[in-house]
Motif scaffolding. Structure first.
Motif, mmCIF file in Angstrom:
data_model
loop_
_atom_site.group_PDB
_atom_site.id
_atom_site.type_symbol
_atom_site.label_atom_id
_atom_site.label_comp_id
_atom_site.label_asym_id
_atom_site.label_seq_id
_atom_site.Cartn_x
_atom_site.Cartn_y
_atom_site.Cartn_z
ATOM 1 N N TYR A 1 46.130 32.728 34.209
ATOM 2 C CA TYR A 1 46.014 31.386 33.962
ATOM 3 C C TYR A 1 45.564 31.210 32.431
ATOM 4 C CZ TYR A 1 40.692 31.381 34.333
ATOM 5 O OH TYR A 1 39.526 31.706 34.092
ATOM 6 N N GLY A 2 45.680 29.972 32.228
ATOM 7 C CA GLY A 2 45.318 29.731 30.687
ATOM 8 C C GLY A 2 45.844 28.438 30.304
ATOM 9 N N PRO A 3 45.593 27.876 28.992
ATOM 10 C CA PRO A 3 46.361 26.578 28.510
ATOM 11 C C PRO A 3 47.814 26.542 28.956
ATOM 12 C CG PRO A 3 44.934 27.422 26.736
ATOM 13 C CD PRO A 3 45.096 28.536 27.729
ATOM 14 N N GLY A 4 48.039 25.199 29.592
ATOM 15 C CA GLY A 4 49.686 25.034 30.238
ATOM 16 C C GLY A 4 50.105 25.882 31.015
ATOM 17 N N ARG A 5 49.086 26.419 31.847
ATOM 18 C CA ARG A 5 49.578 27.279 32.903
ATOM 19 C C ARG A 5 48.340 27.549 34.066
ATOM 20 N NH1 ARG A 5 52.549 33.225 32.878
ATOM 21 N NH2 ARG A 5 52.217 33.792 34.997
ATOM 22 N N ARG B 1 41.633 36.869 39.541
ATOM 23 C CA ARG B 1 42.627 36.206 38.365
ATOM 24 C C ARG B 1 42.034 36.632 37.048
ATOM 25 N NH1 ARG B 1 40.111 33.580 41.824
ATOM 26 N NH2 ARG B 1 41.849 32.674 42.653
ATOM 27 N N VAL B 2 42.750 36.117 35.956
ATOM 28 C CA VAL B 2 42.342 36.515 34.508
ATOM 29 C C VAL B 2 42.887 35.362 33.549
ATOM 30 C CG1 VAL B 2 44.342 37.944 34.025
ATOM 31 C CG2 VAL B 2 42.160 38.407 32.745
ATOM 32 N N HIS B 3 41.910 34.916 32.803
ATOM 33 C CA HIS B 3 42.406 34.078 31.536
ATOM 34 C C HIS B 3 43.245 34.890 30.598
ATOM 35 C CE1 HIS B 3 42.200 31.410 28.328
ATOM 36 N NE2 HIS B 3 41.741 30.351 28.969
ATOM 37 N N VAL B 4 44.323 34.288 30.297
ATOM 38 C CA VAL B 4 45.295 34.972 29.093
ATOM 39 C C VAL B 4 44.596 35.271 27.891
ATOM 40 C CG1 VAL B 4 45.775 32.640 27.889
ATOM 41 C CG2 VAL B 4 47.381 34.636 28.076
ATOM 42 N N GLU C 1 34.196 29.148 33.888
ATOM 43 C CA GLU C 1 34.321 29.287 32.297
ATOM 44 C C GLU C 1 35.643 28.810 32.103
ATOM 45 O OE1 GLU C 1 30.566 31.669 33.691
ATOM 46 O OE2 GLU C 1 32.814 31.534 34.137
ATOM 47 N N GLY C 2 36.661 29.295 32.786
ATOM 48 C CA GLY C 2 38.078 29.641 32.316
ATOM 49 C C GLY C 2 38.451 28.129 32.385
ATOM 50 N N LEU C 3 38.188 27.368 33.353
ATOM 51 C CA LEU C 3 38.941 26.085 33.564
ATOM 52 C C LEU C 3 38.203 25.166 32.729
ATOM 53 C CD1 LEU C 3 38.984 25.870 37.488
ATOM 54 C CD2 LEU C 3 40.697 26.348 35.780
#
Length: 262
Positions: free
Chosen positions: A132-136, A159-162, A252-254
């Motif tokens: 996951y990450g910006p735009g996804r 899960r993992v942030h891009v 933190e990612g969101l």
């Protein structure tokens, strides 16, 4: 000047390319946003001959690996990296898996076979959970009415942030990491419901209703997402690569994604 050649300039690989460029690499790539046509054998061969580092993000096609099938003989002794999937571990019933766990027993048999072939080539194989990450992220699915909360007690995912994938790959390059598999995942496997609920809390919206799998009427691909249950350990990447996730949990990612959009 170090040269990096990327097969498949997709969502994650684009960010790896940007990070490598920022560190002084000359980057060339195939893909719709790349500068080399995958089917142009001469151009690919020329790029490979000049590259000290090669990374593939190309998934299996027709149960084989397109890159290895066509260009495997040209890879030689180059530093190799491959973006794989933690789906190679299959269902663990919610237990932890690490790089020593069996592979090839889940629904992604083709991915597991390609994963094994890249390991045989001496690649650094980065096994990735849900990216996951910006735009996804869950925010887009909430906006589109496609977010679900499924009533499956005990179901967890990693899960993992891009950006943490980028950091892991770049750490492997910088540290001359040995070949082998590396799980790049965050520190807190959790249910998809918890992620949905946190996104709703951050945006001040009401979470979608709790449903059974049948009530949610998911696509076969989405339904398959819930067919496996595992926690992915990331200790090897921390020990060997010196990698630490910038976003150790989905919280933190969101939060970072939302703040970047404001």
């Amino acid at each position: 000047m170090a040269r990096l050649f990327i097969f498949g300039l997709g969502y994650t690989a684009k960010r790896i390319a940007q990070a490598a460029s920022a560190e002084g690499f000359t980057v060339s790539a195939t893909g719709s946003a790349g500068d080399v046509d995958f089917d142009d054998s001469e151009a690919v061969a020329s790029a490979l001959a000049q590259a000290q580092y090669v990374l593939s993000s190309v998934p299996p096609a027709d149960d084989t690996d397109p890159v290895l099938d066509r260009y495997g003989d040209l890879l030689g002794d180059t530093w190799l990296g491959y973006l794989s999937s933690t789906g190679v571990y299959g269902d663990a019933g919610g237990a932890w898996v690490d790089e020593s766990s069996p592979t090839g027993e889940g629904c992604r048999t083709a991915r597991a076979q390609c994963d094994a072939h890249w390991l045989e080539k001496g690649a650094r194989v980065f096994r990735l959970p849900g990216i996951y990450g910006p735009g996804r992220s869950i925010f887009e699915r909430l906006d589109q009415g496609r977010a679900h909360r499924i009533d499956l007690p005990g179901q967890v995912f990693s899960r993992v942030h891009v950006e943490d994938i980028v950091r892991g790959v770049m750490a492997a390059i910088a540290s001359s990491a040995p070949s082998g598999a590396y799980n790049l995942s965050d520190d807190l496997p959790t249910s998809q419901n918890a992620v949905v609920e946190e996104a709703c809390r951050l945006t001040g919206s009401a979470p979608p209703p709790l449903q059974t799998l049948d009530e949610a009427d998911l696509s076969p691909m989405a339904r398959g997402f819930y067919a496996e249950n595992r926690r992915v350990a990331n200790g090897k990447a921390k020990r060997v690569l010196g990698w630490e996730p910038l976003y150790p949990t989905y919280r933190e990612g969101l939060k970072a994604i939302l703040e970047a959009e404001l």
